[in-house]
Design an enzyme around this catalytic site. Structure first.
Site, short mmCIF file in Angstrom:
data_model
loop_
_atom_site.label_atom_id
_atom_site.label_comp_id
_atom_site.label_asym_id
_atom_site.label_seq_id
_atom_site.Cartn_x
_atom_site.Cartn_y
_atom_site.Cartn_z
CB ILE A 10 23.97 -25.56 2.20
CG1 ILE A 10 22.36 -25.01 2.08
CG2 ILE A 10 23.98 -26.81 3.13
CD1 ILE A 10 21.30 -25.99 1.81
N GLY A 11 24.90 -22.64 1.38
CA GLY A 11 25.09 -21.68 0.40
C GLY A 11 24.68 -20.18 0.73
N GLY A 16 21.06 -13.41 1.02
CA GLY A 16 21.23 -14.10 2.30
C GLY A 16 21.87 -15.42 2.24
CE LYS A 33 17.40 -15.85 -0.47
NZ LYS A 33 16.96 -15.56 -1.82
CG ASP A 127 20.65 -14.43 -10.02
OD1 ASP A 127 21.46 -14.59 -10.72
OD2 ASP A 127 20.74 -14.51 -8.78
#
Length: 293
Positions: A10-11, A16, A33, A127
């Site tokens: 999904i992303g 990672g 993740k 971020d």
């Protein structure tokens, strides 16, 4: 990973890929993740730091770490699952009320509360961007992906090459390696403007272009307005000298109090920026405090 079933990717995180899955025994949805700690330099140190930060951060608007699984070449961080990230919600989800002013205000209040909590724990996110803000279907938003986060409990030099350029603070763009948690406040301001106007405030792809975008809207900093700015590595005395602040012309769907808050976030001089705690007490959030604090 026998305990979990991975369903789909999904992303992408800082180090990672992120997958949707569920706990086999309960079918509870989770996000996983997966970080390759062998082939990516610096990834093992980053994942250890991210795990330690997520374990230390217990806040309703910070994504929860549920489990850590270590495999031969990778580490898997199992986290709570949320419906969608803010980027996809703003630009890909077809819904008529996605960024009405009240929703923007609610999201900003929640994100700011999470960042204030992080800063009190001496953690900079570094971020912040819509892709790292996760939402559910009932109006909750949570800060995620601390892969580039760091502690500022002990003063040190930091990388200025972190975070997406569109949300990177001017001191970082100018090459500063000593900066504070005010870099997160700058990113919050950029996200605030983006949610209000449904477009990037500073859409530069190169550092020099981004600096010129910022200065043309907020004014070019000089030593009188920002002492020491001309000594920063990437400052150029040939920068055009813009003096007028035209921020109010670049944002839409934002009231006078919201504009005041935005201007306090987007100060080129780092020390002049509002703090997260001061943001929460700003008059823009009146009416939300009793219900959401």
């Amino acid at each position: 990973m026998e305990k979990y079933k991975i369903i789909k990717k999904i992303g992408e995180g800082s180090y990672g890929a992120v997958y949707a899955g569920h706990i086999r025994s309960t079918c509870t949805k989770v996000a996983v993740k997966r970080i390759n700690i062998i082939d990516k330099p610096g990834s093992s140190e980053s994942v250890c730091l991210e795990i330690s930060m997520l374990k230390a951060l217990k806040h309703p608007n910070v994504v929860s770490l549920l489990d850590v699984q270590v495999l031969d070449k990778s580490a898997c961080l199992v986290m709570e699952y949320l419906w969608m990230d803010l980027f996809n919600y703003m630009y890909k989800k077809k819904t008529s009320d996605r960024m009405v002013p009240l929703r923007v205000k609610s999201y900003m209040f929640q994100i700011t509360g999470a960042i204030m909590y992080c800063h009190k724990k001496s953690i900079m996110h570094r971020d912040l961007k819509p892709e790292n803000l996760l939402i559910d279907k009932v109006g909750v938003i949570k800060v995620a992906d601390f892969g580039l986060g760091c502690s500022f409990a002990v003063p040190q030099n930091y990388s200025n090459m972190v975070g997406k350029i569109c949300y990177r603070a001017p001191e970082m763009l100018l090459g500063a390696t000593s900066y504070s948690c005010s870099v997160d406040i700058w990113a919050l301001g950029c996200i605030f403007a983006e949610m209000s106007a449904s477009k990037l405030l500073f859409p530069g792809k190169l550092e020099i272009v981004q600096l010129l975008n910022i200065f043309s809207m907020l004014g070019t900093p000089t030593d009188p307005t920002w002492p020491g700015v001309t000594a920063l590595p990437h400052y150029q005395r040939s920068f055009p000298r813009w003096a007028e602040n035209t921020l109010e012309h670049a944002v839409a769907n934002i009231d006078e109090t919201g504009l005041d808050l935005l201007k306090k976030c987007l100060q080129c001089k780092p020390d002049a920026r509002i703090t997260a705690n001061e943001m929460l007490n700003h008059k823009y959030f009146e009416g939300l405090k009793k219900n959401q604090r």
